[in-house]
Design an enzyme around this catalytic site. Structure first.
Site, PDB file in Angstrom:
ATOM      1  N   GLU A 162       0.803  -1.220   0.000  1.00 42.13           N
ATOM      2  CA  GLU A 162       0.000   0.000   0.000  1.00 42.13           C
ATOM      3  C   GLU A 162       0.841   1.278   0.000  1.00 42.13           C
ATOM      4  O   GLU A 162       0.808   2.050   0.953  1.00 42.13           O
ATOM      5  CB  GLU A 162      -0.933   0.013   1.222  1.00 42.13           C
ATOM      6  CG  GLU A 162      -2.022  -1.044   1.151  1.00 42.13           C
ATOM      7  CD  GLU A 162      -3.214  -0.641   0.290  1.00 42.13           C
ATOM      8  OE1 GLU A 162      -3.131   0.363  -0.445  1.00 42.13           O
ATOM      9  OE2 GLU A 162      -4.235  -1.366   0.373  1.00 42.13           O
TER      10      GLU A 162
ATOM     11  N   GLU B 101      -4.210 -10.419  -0.264  1.00 44.18           N
ATOM     12  CA  GLU B 101      -5.059 -10.351   0.924  1.00 44.18           C
ATOM     13  C   GLU B 101      -6.477 -10.684   0.473  1.00 44.18           C
ATOM     14  O   GLU B 101      -6.936 -10.194  -0.554  1.00 44.18           O
ATOM     15  CB  GLU B 101      -5.047  -8.945   1.555  1.00 44.18           C
ATOM     16  CG  GLU B 101      -3.699  -8.578   2.137  1.00 44.18           C
ATOM     17  CD  GLU B 101      -3.637  -7.150   2.689  1.00 44.18           C
ATOM     18  OE1 GLU B 101      -4.678  -6.577   3.062  1.00 44.18           O
ATOM     19  OE2 GLU B 101      -2.516  -6.606   2.731  1.00 44.18           O
TER      20      GLU B 101
HETATM   21  C1  IPT Z   1      -5.278  -3.717   3.732  1.00 39.69           C
HETATM   22  C2  IPT Z   1      -3.868  -3.598   4.220  1.00 39.69           C
HETATM   23  O1  IPT Z   1      -2.944  -3.946   3.228  1.00 39.69           O
HETATM   24  C3  IPT Z   1      -3.601  -4.413   5.421  1.00 39.69           C
HETATM   25  O2  IPT Z   1      -2.377  -4.006   5.977  1.00 39.69           O
HETATM   26  C4  IPT Z   1      -4.710  -4.283   6.403  1.00 39.69           C
HETATM   27  O3  IPT Z   1      -4.811  -2.956   6.807  1.00 39.69           O
HETATM   28  C5  IPT Z   1      -5.977  -4.707   5.771  1.00 39.69           C
HETATM   29  O4  IPT Z   1      -6.248  -3.928   4.671  1.00 39.69           O
HETATM   30  C6  IPT Z   1      -7.164  -4.572   6.674  1.00 39.69           C
HETATM   31  O5  IPT Z   1      -7.046  -5.145   7.900  1.00 39.69           O
HETATM   32  S1  IPT Z   1      -5.648  -2.171   2.981  1.00 39.69           S
HETATM   33  C7  IPT Z   1      -7.374  -1.979   2.974  1.00 39.69           C
HETATM   34  C8  IPT Z   1      -7.711  -0.546   3.086  1.00 39.69           C
HETATM   35  C9  IPT Z   1      -7.961  -2.542   1.728  1.00 39.69           C
END
Ligand code: IPT
Length: 957
Positions: A393, A469
């Site tokens: 990010e 993710e």
């Molecule tokens: C995404 C992040 O990469 C991760 O670090 C964590 O924050 C996760 O979301 C949520 O728990 S970014 C999200 C705004 C899509």
């Protein structure tokens, strides 16, 4: 010193500086001058601090949690005046046999920057919190009384590059040690160990400065550094992590090597290892311990990996920084595919429209390249690492391209990952986070939306796809895992992904009266925070698996066991599919069990032919054992399990890897006694008596069942919203919990329109609705009775134009708290909801009511057991209440009401009352993953529609 490969052991002496240091904390960077670095400085007024560790977790200052927001004004590279600053001092002697000559002072991780002095001499300063930093110190060392002084600031320009979603935790949190560097010892080394799957040979070449020799006894290899040798080898894979012990010998040092031969390539649009497509069943892992933050001992690291392996997880993304290097040694040893991610995230610039983003500003390029180098150089010798990741990010920018270019040049053997640039200009895999099922499907068909640039579009369309993710595991959930897995199995381009995330980062705290709970954002008085968004893992903070992990294990199991449809009714055939990428099924044994109403009636071994990866075989189960006289009638099921045949480093022989259940023909239960329907009659006082039930004649409410006092049952649609019901504000579409509250589903009113005592039934007509709307649920409760049983039929007719789904639909009642033991026949042993029920198996289960609760860090709906045929709540003496459902129902029993559950912020806010709340649900709304991903899939939504369901209630003596 220039970065170099880390290795855990060598024959060159090392001195650990773990232990008690002297410490003082200031609230600003400039509160104290540098005199503390002088060897004769008097630190007797300071306090003791055990290192490694974070000072806010040791009684100095407090932790703070934000997800993406910088907790200080964004004005790079400057940081605020309020800058907690820890001065650390440690006096040490060298061991008697240390000798003279060069030595290095090693820091494994310091957040966020440090200035270092040894014996009054300044060595330098560094940034890059989760990366190693070393200083040449040989000339300054003396045998006794060395004084090491380290000043650490919580905030530095480096903080702008470290905006990961986690607690802000300054301190010297990883190893500090002194390493002897004898003349002729290894400056750096790079092990190249590829595998050619066509010839079955491995090729080894070790670059080293200075030159030396490499031996690998098991392969009969003894070669000079820089030379290559090829030999037949067993390759390294996450499934079979074969490591060859070797040694690197230079004039001044001997380093043990653990060599894994494997080749990673992107070819034919797929990510392949040793020539085969791999499927990532992964998790994102932050380093976290509920007491020690990002300081993890070897036991916690191994514990994480053993738990992962036992739950069929085969991949880890080291979100969002390189982990402690010992963790990677363990990944090599136990077998996991690793995406090693650089310590880089500038997410908070998204809130500024990415203005001033450091990754797109050339002034920051040296800092970015420094981070890339420190990661790749430190970790380059791990066979487990199959992808380098630039960071997380950070938006887009030329700094990322510069990092990618340097990484490619330095290590062409590993493809690159980065998610934040949709064009994939710098990467070798197309990676996304939280894409919903429909989009993943499109990507699977290589039919995704086009990029503006046709060249980049064509290039990206050829890349393998992964979800770096997905399945946000916050609170109850994630839902929808099975549906993702089907896509990964169907489309070869979709090579799996990494659940967000491994562990809840809840910090262990005590209430004044000694209760233990896990704290989240806001619990330390932070003025800016993101609440419990920091608790979104598959394991609880204490590493106890949550139901989400149990579900994930089932969904990603590497063997599928399912019924072959169209059996002859008497015998049952199962299809066993090997979903491993490399291994055959030789390491597993298979057992069958035949059970009637959850009671085993026979079991045995099942012969399964050697099935190669991707192949399947059909096996016929034995004939069911003949029912014994009078026993063994009712619903029957086959269960087939795949168990480890031999011990592994992560589980013992007999560990269950996969399972499947197949219904067997139902053995008809003995004919039920002819039902004599009782007639309702007026009792003494204002009551109606119907069979074993006594009702309030005005409200129609059941008061007693065979003398057992009850409140309810009555219709209930409310559940304590889950984190996924609450949903993240940035998610598209309505947020279910806000919609439900807007409608007033948490304050439904019950109006009784009629209580009609007929010839053989008591009928109670009601309308259930919230204030301020004309929406309602007309509900008719129809009670009938046999001699010892009360039957309730519920008919629900919605009125009005309901805009969305209901949280649940069922009845709730309160019973005496002494009925503390639950037993049921149905789905279990853990909880399950419409889209999280893969791991629930049909069986007969029992446990105390207290054990039915799932302790989500922020209390919310939990603990429902799905597909229940009957359930009993009993006292120690066996007396109690029995419920049978038609159709199957789900049940929840707790010592607090839904309202109390919904109001609690921490588990310790829930105090058991003297009643048990029993929820018998006809249906529940799915769980989804909307706390940071897609909502509930259409097939798992609880749409408002007419419904009929019934329960038979009786008491047990
Ligand atoms: C995404 C992040 O990469 C991760 O670090 C964590 O924050 C996760 O979301 C949520 O728990 S970014 C999200 C705004 C899509």
């Amino acid at each position: 010193m220039p970065p170099r490969a880390w290795y855990a052991a060598s024959d060159a002496a090392r001195l650990s500086l773990h232990g008690t240091w002297r410490f003082r904390l200031a609230t600003t960077a400039t509160a104290h001058d540098e005199s503390f670095a002088r060897p004769d400085f008097d630190d007797s007024q300071w306090e003791d601090l055990r290192l490694p560790g974070h000072w806010p977790l040791k009684g100095h200052g407090a932790p703070a949690y934000t997800n993406t927001a910088y907790p200080f004004p964004v004005d790079p590279p400057r940081v605020p005046d309020e800058n907690p600053t820890g001065d650390h001092r440690r006096v040490f002697d060298l061991p008697g046999d240390w000798g003279e000559g060069p030595a290095v002072l090693h820091f494994g991780g310091v957040e966020s920057c440090a200035r270092v002095w040894l014996n009054g001499q300044e060595l330098g300063h560094f940034k890059g919190s989760r990366l190693p930093h070393e200083f040449e110190i040989g000339q300054l060392l003396r045998p006794r009384g060395n004084v090491l002084a380290v000043r650490v600031h919580q905030w530095s320009s480096g903080s702008y590059l470290e905006d990961q979603d986690q607690w802000w935790l300054p301190g010297i949190f990883r190893n500090v040690s002194v390493h002897r560097r004898p003349r002729g010892s290894v400056v750096d080394h790079f092990v190249h160990a590829g595998f050619d799957h066509l010839t079955g040979t491995g090729t080894l070449r070790v670059e080293c400065e200075p030159a030396g020799r490499v031996t690998v006894p098991a392969l009969g290899l003894d070669l000079a550094t820089g030379e290559s040798a090829t030999a037949p080898v067993r390759p390294w894979t996450a499934e079979r992590p074969h490591l060859y012990d070797g040694e690197l010998i230079t004039a001044g040092e001997r380093i043990p090597l653990r060599i894994g031969f494997r080749t990673v390539r992107v070819e034919d649009g797929l990510l392949k290892v040793n020539g085969r497509r791999i499927l990532l069943r992964g998790v994102n892992r932050h380093e976290f311990h509920p007491r020690y933050g990002r300081t993890l001992g070897p036991e916690a690291m191994r514990h994480d990996l053993v738990l992962m392996k036992r739950h069929n997880i085969n991949a880890v993304r080291t979100s969002h920084y390189p982990p402690h290097p010992a963790f990677l040694d363990l990944c090599d040893e136990l077998g996991l595919w690793v995406v090693d991610e650089c310590d880089l995230e500038t997410h908070g610039f998204a809130q500024q429209g990415w203005r001033g983003n450091p990754v797109d500003d050339e002034r920051w390029e040296p800092a970015l390249l420094d981070r890339a180098r420190r990661m790749v150089e430190r970790d380059k010798n791990h066979p487990s690492i199959v992808l380098w990741s630039l960071g997380n990010e950070c938006g887009t920018g030329r700094g990322l391209s510069a990092m990618a270019a340097w990484m490619r040049e330095r290590d062409p053997s590993r493809p690159l990952h980065y998610e934040g640039d949709r064009s994939c200009a710098d990467t070798d895999v197309y990676s996304r986070m939280y894409a919903d099922h429909t989009e993943v499907e499109r990507i699977g068909r290589r039919a995704e939306e086009a990029l503006d640039d046709p060249e980049l579009d064509a290039r990206r369309r050829q890349l393998p796809f992964l979800l770096c993710e997905y399945a946000h595991a916050m609170g109850n959930g994630p839902g929808g895992l099975s549906e993702y897995q089907r896509l990964f199995e169907r489309y070869e381009r979709c090579q799996g992904g990494f659940v967000w995330e491994w562990i809840d980062h809840g910090l262990r705290q005590r209430t004044p009266d000694g209760g233990v709970f896990h704290a989240y954002g806001g619990d330390f008085g932070e003025e800016l925070h993101d609440g419990n968004f920091v608790c979104d893992g598959l394991v609880f903070p204490d590493r106890v698996p949550s139901p989400g992990l149990v579900e994930f294990k089932k969904v990603v199991e590497p063997v599928r066991i399912e019924e072959v449809p169209g059996g002859d009714g008497a015998t049952c055939a199962v299809r066993i599919t090997n979903l491993h990428d490399f291994a055959d099924l030789g390491h597993l044994t298979f057992v069958w069990q035949y059970a009637v109403v959850g009671q085993s009636r026979g079991h045995g071994w099942l012969e399964v032919p050697a099935v190669g990866p991707g192949e399947s075989a059909e096996v016929t189960l034995p004939r069911p054992p003949a029912p014994e006289d009078g026993a063994g009638t009712g619903e029957a099921w086959w269960t087939v399990q795949a168990l480890l045949a031999a011990d592994t480093p992560w589980a013992e022989a007999g560990h269950e890897v996969a399972w499947g259940q197949m219904p067997a023909p139902v053995l008809p239960p003995p004919a039920p006694p002819a039902t004599v329907r009782a007639a309702p009659r007026r009792g003494e006082g204002n009551v109606i008596v119907l069979g074993p039930g006594t009702f309030d004649a005005t409200s129609g409410a059941l008061r007693y069942l065979d003398g057992v006092e009850l409140v309810g049952p009555r219709l209930d649609v409310w559940r304590a919203p889950t984190d996924n019901d609450e949903a993240a504000p940035w998610q598209p579409g309505p947020r279910p919990a806000s919609e439900w509250r807007r409608l007033g589903l948490h304050r439904m009113r019950h109006r009784v329109d009629a209580v009609e005592a007929g010839a053989d039934a008591l009928v109670v007509r009601t309308r259930i609705a919230p204030a301020a709307t004309d929406l309602g649920l007309r509900t008719v409760y129809r009670w009938t009775a046999g001699p010892a049983v009360l039957r309730l039929e519920v008919a629900v007719e919605p009125e009005g134009d309901w805009p969305g789904p209901l949280p649940r639909l069922g009845v709730t009642m309160a019973v005496c708290g002494s009925l503390g033991l639950a037993e049921w026949f149905g789905g279990g042993p853990g909880e399950g909801y419409p889209d999280t029920g893969a791991a629930a198996r049909v069986g007969r289960w029992s446990m105390p009511v207290d054990a039915l609760q799932t302790p989500y860090v922020r209390p919310q709906e939990n603990g429902a057991r799905p597909q229940v045929r009957w359930a009993q709540l009993t006292r120690g003496d066996g007396s109690g209440l029995r419920v049978e459902g038609d159709p199957h129902f789900s049940f929840t029993a707790r010592r607090w009401s839904v309202e109390e559950l919904a109001a609690a912020r921490h588990t310790t806010d829930l105090t058991p009352g003297d009643r048990l709340w029993l929820h018998l649900d006809h249906a529940q709304h799915g769980i989804g993953s909307q706390s940071c991903g897609p909502g509930v899939l259409p097939q798992h939504r609880l749409e408002v529609a007419p419904a009929r369901f019934s329960f038979a209630l009786s008491t047990l003596e």
